[in-house]
Design a protein around this motif. Structure first.
Motif, PDB file in Angstrom:
ATOM      1  N   LEU A 200     130.423   7.313 -77.176  1.00 23.46           N
ATOM      2  CA  LEU A 200     131.861   7.338 -76.938  1.00 23.46           C
ATOM      3  C   LEU A 200     132.205   6.585 -75.654  1.00 23.46           C
ATOM      4  O   LEU A 200     133.215   5.868 -75.585  1.00 23.46           O
ATOM      5  CB  LEU A 200     132.364   8.782 -76.861  1.00 23.46           C
ATOM      6  N   ALA A 201     131.370   6.730 -74.639  1.00 23.09           N
ATOM      7  CA  ALA A 201     131.603   6.007 -73.382  1.00 23.09           C
ATOM      8  C   ALA A 201     131.467   4.504 -73.593  1.00 23.09           C
ATOM      9  O   ALA A 201     132.287   3.711 -73.126  1.00 23.09           O
ATOM     10  CB  ALA A 201     130.622   6.489 -72.317  1.00 23.09           C
ATOM     11  N   SER A 202     130.421   4.110 -74.304  1.00 20.80           N
ATOM     12  CA  SER A 202     130.219   2.692 -74.597  1.00 20.80           C
ATOM     13  C   SER A 202     131.367   2.150 -75.436  1.00 20.80           C
ATOM     14  O   SER A 202     131.891   1.051 -75.180  1.00 20.80           O
ATOM     15  CB  SER A 202     128.892   2.508 -75.330  1.00 20.80           C
ATOM     16  N   GLY A 203     131.794   2.927 -76.438  1.00 21.18           N
ATOM     17  CA  GLY A 203     132.915   2.496 -77.276  1.00 21.18           C
ATOM     18  C   GLY A 203     134.216   2.405 -76.503  1.00 21.18           C
ATOM     19  O   GLY A 203     135.053   1.537 -76.775  1.00 21.18           O
ATOM     20  N   THR A 204     134.391   3.295 -75.524  1.00 14.92           N
ATOM     21  CA  THR A 204     135.587   3.240 -74.688  1.00 14.92           C
ATOM     22  C   THR A 204     135.639   1.931 -73.913  1.00 14.92           C
ATOM     23  O   THR A 204     136.695   1.278 -73.820  1.00 14.92           O
ATOM     24  CB  THR A 204     135.609   4.424 -73.712  1.00 14.92           C
TER      25      THR A 204
ATOM     26  N   MET B  78     128.245  -6.019 -86.901  1.00 13.25           N
ATOM     27  CA  MET B  78     127.516  -6.402 -85.688  1.00 13.25           C
ATOM     28  C   MET B  78     126.085  -5.916 -85.843  1.00 13.25           C
ATOM     29  O   MET B  78     125.676  -4.935 -85.232  1.00 13.25           O
ATOM     30  CB  MET B  78     128.182  -5.801 -84.458  1.00 13.25           C
ATOM     31  N   ALA B  79     125.330  -6.602 -86.680  1.00 10.19           N
ATOM     32  CA  ALA B  79     123.997  -6.116 -87.038  1.00 10.19           C
ATOM     33  C   ALA B  79     122.892  -7.075 -86.638  1.00 10.19           C
ATOM     34  O   ALA B  79     121.754  -6.910 -87.065  1.00 10.19           O
ATOM     35  CB  ALA B  79     123.932  -5.860 -88.548  1.00 10.19           C
ATOM     36  N   GLY B  80     123.201  -8.071 -85.826  1.00  7.19           N
ATOM     37  CA  GLY B  80     122.198  -9.039 -85.428  1.00  7.19           C
ATOM     38  C   GLY B  80     121.439  -8.624 -84.181  1.00  7.19           C
ATOM     39  O   GLY B  80     121.814  -7.665 -83.492  1.00  7.19           O
ATOM     40  N   PRO B  81     120.391  -9.347 -83.839  1.00  2.22           N
ATOM     41  CA  PRO B  81     119.551  -8.972 -82.690  1.00  2.22           C
ATOM     42  C   PRO B  81     120.285  -9.014 -81.358  1.00  2.22           C
ATOM     43  O   PRO B  81     120.047  -8.166 -80.494  1.00  2.22           O
ATOM     44  CB  PRO B  81     118.409  -9.992 -82.743  1.00  2.22           C
TER      45      PRO B  81
ATOM     46  N   PHE C 149     122.607  -5.919 -81.130  1.00  6.94           N
ATOM     47  CA  PHE C 149     121.862  -4.689 -80.869  1.00  6.94           C
ATOM     48  C   PHE C 149     121.322  -4.663 -79.437  1.00  6.94           C
ATOM     49  O   PHE C 149     121.300  -3.605 -78.794  1.00  6.94           O
ATOM     50  CB  PHE C 149     120.721  -4.541 -81.870  1.00  6.94           C
ATOM     51  N   ALA C 150     120.889  -5.801 -78.930  1.00 11.63           N
ATOM     52  CA  ALA C 150     120.381  -5.841 -77.551  1.00 11.63           C
ATOM     53  C   ALA C 150     121.482  -5.494 -76.560  1.00 11.63           C
ATOM     54  O   ALA C 150     121.266  -4.734 -75.601  1.00 11.63           O
ATOM     55  CB  ALA C 150     119.807  -7.225 -77.252  1.00 11.63           C
ATOM     56  N   MET C 151     122.694  -6.038 -76.775  1.00 12.50           N
ATOM     57  CA  MET C 151     123.817  -5.722 -75.900  1.00 12.50           C
ATOM     58  C   MET C 151     124.169  -4.240 -75.988  1.00 12.50           C
ATOM     59  O   MET C 151     124.363  -3.564 -74.962  1.00 12.50           O
ATOM     60  CB  MET C 151     125.029  -6.570 -76.291  1.00 12.50           C
ATOM     61  N   SER C 152     124.242  -3.718 -77.209  1.00 15.86           N
ATOM     62  CA  SER C 152     124.602  -2.315 -77.397  1.00 15.86           C
ATOM     63  C   SER C 152     123.558  -1.380 -76.781  1.00 15.86           C
ATOM     64  O   SER C 152     123.905  -0.349 -76.191  1.00 15.86           O
ATOM     65  CB  SER C 152     124.748  -2.014 -78.886  1.00 15.86           C
ATOM     66  N   ASP C 153     122.286  -1.747 -76.892  1.00 11.23           N
ATOM     67  CA  ASP C 153     121.235  -0.882 -76.353  1.00 11.23           C
ATOM     68  C   ASP C 153     121.278  -0.855 -74.837  1.00 11.23           C
ATOM     69  O   ASP C 153     121.054   0.204 -74.225  1.00 11.23           O
ATOM     70  CB  ASP C 153     119.866  -1.365 -76.829  1.00 11.23           C
ATOM     71  N   ARG C 154     121.565  -1.975 -74.216  1.00 10.64           N
ATOM     72  CA  ARG C 154     121.643  -1.969 -72.747  1.00 10.64           C
ATOM     73  C   ARG C 154     122.806  -1.106 -72.270  1.00 10.64           C
ATOM     74  O   ARG C 154     122.680  -0.364 -71.283  1.00 10.64           O
ATOM     75  CB  ARG C 154     121.767  -3.402 -72.223  1.00 10.64           C
ATOM     76  N   LEU C 155     123.928  -1.189 -72.963  1.00 14.09           N
ATOM     77  CA  LEU C 155     125.050  -0.322 -72.607  1.00 14.09           C
ATOM     78  C   LEU C 155     124.688   1.147 -72.831  1.00 14.09           C
ATOM     79  O   LEU C 155     124.993   2.016 -72.010  1.00 14.09           O
ATOM     80  CB  LEU C 155     126.280  -0.688 -73.432  1.00 14.09           C
ATOM     81  N   ARG C 156     124.021   1.423 -73.947  1.00 15.52           N
ATOM     82  CA  ARG C 156     123.610   2.794 -74.235  1.00 15.52           C
ATOM     83  C   ARG C 156     122.729   3.336 -73.124  1.00 15.52           C
ATOM     84  O   ARG C 156     122.951   4.455 -72.625  1.00 15.52           O
ATOM     85  CB  ARG C 156     122.860   2.838 -75.575  1.00 15.52           C
ATOM     86  N   ARG C 157     121.740   2.558 -72.696  1.00 17.54           N
ATOM     87  CA  ARG C 157     120.822   3.033 -71.662  1.00 17.54           C
ATOM     88  C   ARG C 157     121.525   3.187 -70.323  1.00 17.54           C
ATOM     89  O   ARG C 157     121.196   4.085 -69.535  1.00 17.54           O
ATOM     90  CB  ARG C 157     119.636   2.075 -71.546  1.00 17.54           C
ATOM     91  N   ALA C 158     122.512   2.336 -70.064  1.00 17.36           N
ATOM     92  CA  ALA C 158     123.266   2.465 -68.809  1.00 17.36           C
ATOM     93  C   ALA C 158     124.024   3.788 -68.768  1.00 17.36           C
ATOM     94  O   ALA C 158     124.032   4.489 -67.739  1.00 17.36           O
ATOM     95  CB  ALA C 158     124.235   1.292 -68.673  1.00 17.36           C
TER      96      ALA C 158
END
Length: 248
Positions: free
Chosen positions: A148-152, A120-123, A126-135
């Protein structure tokens, strides 16, 4: 011997040839074919024929089928709605993302077969993962707990939806008849009358409604668990601070 990691994202995309066939057009056609015919039906030759071009024209943009699948995956990740975490409470971000990911997986079931096999290395990924990270950062998670929370959350959705895709495939294509399934359960679960009765009620429900209800219930439990972890960490932090002040 381990193979070196390769990815379509490891190099700059090539400019379209004079034929006018561009990478976006190729990826869109690949997604349409995957949705209509499934993962096993996709080939460079068939896709080229669908686009009215030879397979060699596709190889200008991708080195092989795996690279094409990487592009198709990222195109679909871009369909998942993830609210802006700077304007939206973390539980709303997580809830909307979970429901959006469920819808996307059900509409593009071939994606489930690629998870873990393709990076999962496309733009869009990464945009989806970053928004979850910031949330989750704004919620109060710190350090590795953010991921870990995002992965859960992601693991929950995949764990719910991948079996659902399998059930749909074997029931909607006529592989299994629900009535025959009840007959088998009645025979092999003769020693468990309560469970047999519960199973009968479940089978009589609308399958889509039953699966949606199960998803709702489980998602609330996951989010309540994450919220409880945050609350416990906050209490522990305040206790440690108070103890430090007393010692000082």
């Amino acid at each position: 011997m381990s193979k070196p990691f390769t990815s379509v994202w490891a190099r700059e995309p090539r400019r379209p040839r004079s034929s006018g066939l561009g990478r976006e057009q190729i990826v869109a056609a690949a997604v349409e074919m995957l949705d209509a015919e499934g993962l096993g039906s996709l080939s460079m030759r068939k896709l080229g024929a669908r686009l009215g071009a030879g397979a060699t024209s596709l190889y200008w943009y991708v080195a092989n089928k795996d690279e094409l699948l990487e592009l198709a995956m990222d195109e679909v990740w871009g369909l998942v709605e993830v609210p802006d975490p700077d304007r939206t409470p973390w539980r709303e971000v997580a809830t909307t993302t979970a429901y959006g990911l469920r819808v996307v997986l059900l509409e593009h079931p071939w994606l489930a077969n690629l998870l873990g096999r393709m990076p999962m290395a496309g733009p869009h990924a990464f945009a989806m993962s970053d928004r979850l990270r910031r949330a989750f950062v704004r919620a109060g998670f710190t350090g590795v707990d953010v991921y870990l929370a995002s992965g859960t959350l992601m693991g929950f959705v995949l764990g719910q939806v991948i079996p659902e895709i399998g059930v749909r495939q074997v029931t909607e294509d006529g592989t299994y008849d629900p009535a025959s399934m009840v007959a088998v359960v009645d025979r092999v679960a003769a020693d468990y009358p309560e469970m047999r009765a519960d199973f009968r009620q479940t089978v009589e429900m609308d399958p889509s409604a039953a699966r949606a209800m199960a998803f709702d219930f489980a998602l609330l439990c996951v989010l309540d668990g994450l919220a409880a972890r945050l609350a416990a960490a906050d209490v522990a932090g305040k206790s440690a601070e108070a103890a430090a002040q007393e010692r000082g």
